[in-house]
Design a protein around this motif. Structure first.
Motif, PDB file in Angstrom:
ATOM      1  N   MET A   1     -11.900 -14.662   9.245  1.00 25.45           N
ATOM      2  CA  MET A   1     -12.223 -13.494  10.072  1.00 25.45           C
ATOM      3  C   MET A   1     -12.949 -13.934  11.337  1.00 25.45           C
ATOM      4  O   MET A   1     -14.117 -13.694  11.539  1.00 25.45           O
ATOM      5  CB  MET A   1     -13.087 -12.540   9.270  1.00 25.45           C
ATOM      6  CG  MET A   1     -12.271 -11.587   8.420  1.00 25.45           C
ATOM      7  SD  MET A   1     -13.327 -10.410   7.624  1.00 25.45           S
ATOM      8  CE  MET A   1     -13.822 -11.295   6.182  1.00 25.45           C
ATOM      9  N   ALA A   2     -12.238 -14.613  12.157  1.00 22.84           N
ATOM     10  CA  ALA A   2     -12.851 -15.154  13.364  1.00 22.84           C
ATOM     11  C   ALA A   2     -13.115 -14.053  14.375  1.00 22.84           C
ATOM     12  O   ALA A   2     -12.387 -13.079  14.457  1.00 22.84           O
ATOM     13  CB  ALA A   2     -11.943 -16.200  13.969  1.00 22.84           C
ATOM     14  N   GLN A   3     -14.180 -14.238  15.112  1.00 20.71           N
ATOM     15  CA  GLN A   3     -14.429 -13.348  16.235  1.00 20.71           C
ATOM     16  C   GLN A   3     -13.454 -13.718  17.332  1.00 20.71           C
ATOM     17  O   GLN A   3     -13.288 -14.876  17.656  1.00 20.71           O
ATOM     18  CB  GLN A   3     -15.857 -13.551  16.760  1.00 20.71           C
ATOM     19  CG  GLN A   3     -16.903 -12.885  15.919  1.00 20.71           C
ATOM     20  CD  GLN A   3     -17.110 -11.443  16.322  1.00 20.71           C
ATOM     21  OE1 GLN A   3     -16.325 -10.888  17.086  1.00 20.71           O
ATOM     22  NE2 GLN A   3     -18.149 -10.842  15.803  1.00 20.71           N
ATOM     23  N   ILE A   4     -12.807 -12.742  17.907  1.00 19.31           N
ATOM     24  CA  ILE A   4     -11.831 -13.051  18.935  1.00 19.31           C
ATOM     25  C   ILE A   4     -12.316 -12.525  20.273  1.00 19.31           C
ATOM     26  O   ILE A   4     -12.749 -11.389  20.392  1.00 19.31           O
ATOM     27  CB  ILE A   4     -10.471 -12.439  18.581  1.00 19.31           C
ATOM     28  CG1 ILE A   4      -9.999 -13.038  17.274  1.00 19.31           C
ATOM     29  CG2 ILE A   4      -9.454 -12.680  19.666  1.00 19.31           C
ATOM     30  CD1 ILE A   4      -9.429 -12.045  16.351  1.00 19.31           C
ATOM     31  N   SER A   5     -12.235 -13.400  21.244  1.00 20.97           N
ATOM     32  CA  SER A   5     -12.698 -12.978  22.549  1.00 20.97           C
ATOM     33  C   SER A   5     -11.503 -12.723  23.461  1.00 20.97           C
ATOM     34  O   SER A   5     -10.586 -13.533  23.565  1.00 20.97           O
ATOM     35  CB  SER A   5     -13.591 -14.073  23.137  1.00 20.97           C
ATOM     36  OG  SER A   5     -13.435 -14.117  24.523  1.00 20.97           O
ATOM     37  N   SER A  45      -2.788 -10.941   7.599  1.00 21.02           N
ATOM     38  CA  SER A  45      -3.947 -11.145   6.723  1.00 21.02           C
ATOM     39  C   SER A  45      -5.010 -10.092   7.001  1.00 21.02           C
ATOM     40  O   SER A  45      -5.655  -9.599   6.073  1.00 21.02           O
ATOM     41  CB  SER A  45      -4.573 -12.527   6.900  1.00 21.02           C
ATOM     42  OG  SER A  45      -3.730 -13.390   7.545  1.00 21.02           O
ATOM     43  N   LEU A  46      -5.182  -9.751   8.283  1.00 17.62           N
ATOM     44  CA  LEU A  46      -6.186  -8.741   8.614  1.00 17.62           C
ATOM     45  C   LEU A  46      -5.812  -7.391   8.016  1.00 17.62           C
ATOM     46  O   LEU A  46      -6.667  -6.647   7.542  1.00 17.62           O
ATOM     47  CB  LEU A  46      -6.320  -8.617  10.130  1.00 17.62           C
ATOM     48  CG  LEU A  46      -7.171  -9.686  10.800  1.00 17.62           C
ATOM     49  CD1 LEU A  46      -7.038  -9.618  12.303  1.00 17.62           C
ATOM     50  CD2 LEU A  46      -8.634  -9.539  10.406  1.00 17.62           C
ATOM     51  N   LYS A  47      -4.523  -7.101   8.025  1.00 17.26           N
ATOM     52  CA  LYS A  47      -4.065  -5.834   7.473  1.00 17.26           C
ATOM     53  C   LYS A  47      -4.377  -5.767   5.983  1.00 17.26           C
ATOM     54  O   LYS A  47      -4.825  -4.743   5.471  1.00 17.26           O
ATOM     55  CB  LYS A  47      -2.564  -5.692   7.703  1.00 17.26           C
ATOM     56  CG  LYS A  47      -2.127  -4.247   7.715  1.00 17.26           C
ATOM     57  CD  LYS A  47      -0.700  -4.103   8.177  1.00 17.26           C
ATOM     58  CE  LYS A  47      -0.417  -2.618   8.356  1.00 17.26           C
ATOM     59  NZ  LYS A  47       0.727  -2.375   9.206  1.00 17.26           N
ATOM     60  N   MET A  48      -4.157  -6.916   5.291  1.00 17.92           N
ATOM     61  CA  MET A  48      -4.456  -6.953   3.874  1.00 17.92           C
ATOM     62  C   MET A  48      -5.953  -6.748   3.631  1.00 17.92           C
ATOM     63  O   MET A  48      -6.356  -6.000   2.742  1.00 17.92           O
ATOM     64  CB  MET A  48      -4.007  -8.285   3.278  1.00 17.92           C
ATOM     65  CG  MET A  48      -2.588  -8.224   2.757  1.00 17.92           C
ATOM     66  SD  MET A  48      -1.860  -9.852   2.610  1.00 17.92           S
ATOM     67  CE  MET A  48      -2.894 -10.580   1.369  1.00 17.92           C
ATOM     68  N   ALA A  49      -6.771  -7.429   4.450  1.00 12.27           N
ATOM     69  CA  ALA A  49      -8.222  -7.292   4.313  1.00 12.27           C
ATOM     70  C   ALA A  49      -8.623  -5.835   4.556  1.00 12.27           C
ATOM     71  O   ALA A  49      -9.427  -5.254   3.816  1.00 12.27           O
ATOM     72  CB  ALA A  49      -8.928  -8.209   5.293  1.00 12.27           C
TER      73      ALA A  49
END
Lengths: 155, 126
Positions: A1-5, A45-49
């Protein structure tokens, strides 16, 4: 879950695509394709989370101190259950990652899952935005490659 | 002449590929570390939100073991420090490997050009 800039990095240089040769453009396109693939994977993966957090949050909506003493089936394995009764329903234990679990009361737990859902959703929006930008650049590169190829054939 | 060049080209290509593989490995290590760092940072913020008497458990195999909040915080901070150190190491490695790769790529291109020129020359003489 990286912070994205989504902001431009200071060390980035602006390059005029038209000044690159076909080989360089090809490499660039390949890189962008890889990045876009990675974005798609991350989005999945984010959708699953996101779904996991949302389900937990929804479950908590029907769960409070009144749930005490209610019957449940406790999964021993994926396909085997034993009957049980709920006790101490004012608190739940939450997996916060890296094998740490914390006890939270119901309102705090709801807050946790809502925060998490929001965080993940925000990251997804950022990736979608970045993906859109990158695919625009990719399209531009493809166009220039085509242009250069045409010029070569004529010349 | 051209055989000699071909040999050089071949060996250069092999080292280029080796470096490329190493670089890919380093990059995937970096990504892994980055993920771990993020997860630990998230756990740290969660632990910081907890009240001082909050209950924390650590999962060890199939059981949850109660841990002191302070201890958990220390543990996570230590892990973050460690991961940061590892990240710096990998970043250094990636930098050197990228430079190596560029150097190999350049000499590859040089040899390729030389080989082409030699072939053209040979074709003219025959």
């Amino acid at each position: 879950m990286a912070q994205i800039s989504a902001t431009e990095q200071p060390h980035m240089k602006q390059i005029d695509l038209a000044t690159l040769n076909i080989q360089q453009l090809g490499t660039l396109k390949q890189q962008l394709d890889q990045e876009l693939d990675l974005f798609q994977e991350s989005l999945q993966s984010l959708k699953m989370a996101q779904q996991k957090f949302q389900t937990s949050n929804e479950t908590l909506q029907n769960f409070d101190a009144d749930s005490e003493g209610k019957d449940i089936l406790v999964p021993l394995t994926g396909s085997m259950y034993v009957p049980g009764k709920l006790i101490e329903t004012s608190n739940v234990i939450i997996d916060i990652g890296t094998r740490y679990y914390v006890e939270k009361d119901i309102p705090m737990a709801k807050d946790y899952f809502q925060r998490k859902t929001k965080f993940v959703t925000e990251q997804m929006e950022k990736i979608q935005y970045l993906g859109l930008e990158k695919s625009k650049i990719r399209d531009a590169i493809v166009e220039i490659i085509q242009l250069k190829l045409n010029q070569q054939q004529q010349g | 002449m051209s055989e000699d060049l071909q040999k050089k080209l071949q060996s250069e290509l092999t080292s280029f590929k080796t470096v490329q593989k190493e670089l890919q490995k380093a990059i995937s290590t970096r990504q892994q570390l980055d993920g771990q760092l993020n997860e630990n940072e998230i756990v740290k913020t969660e632990l910081n939100i907890l009240p001082a008497d909050g209950k924390v458990f650590k999962s060890v195999g199939p059981v949850l073991i109660k841990t002191e909040l302070v201890e958990a915080k220390e543990n996570v901070s230590k892990r973050i420090d460690y991961i940061n150190k590892e990240l710096n190491k990998v970043d250094g490695l990636i930098g050197t490997l990228e430079k190596k790769q560029d150097a190999h790529r350049e000499s590859l291109q040089k040899y390729q050009q030389q080989l082409q020129q030699a072939q053209v020359k040979a074709a003219l003489h025959s």
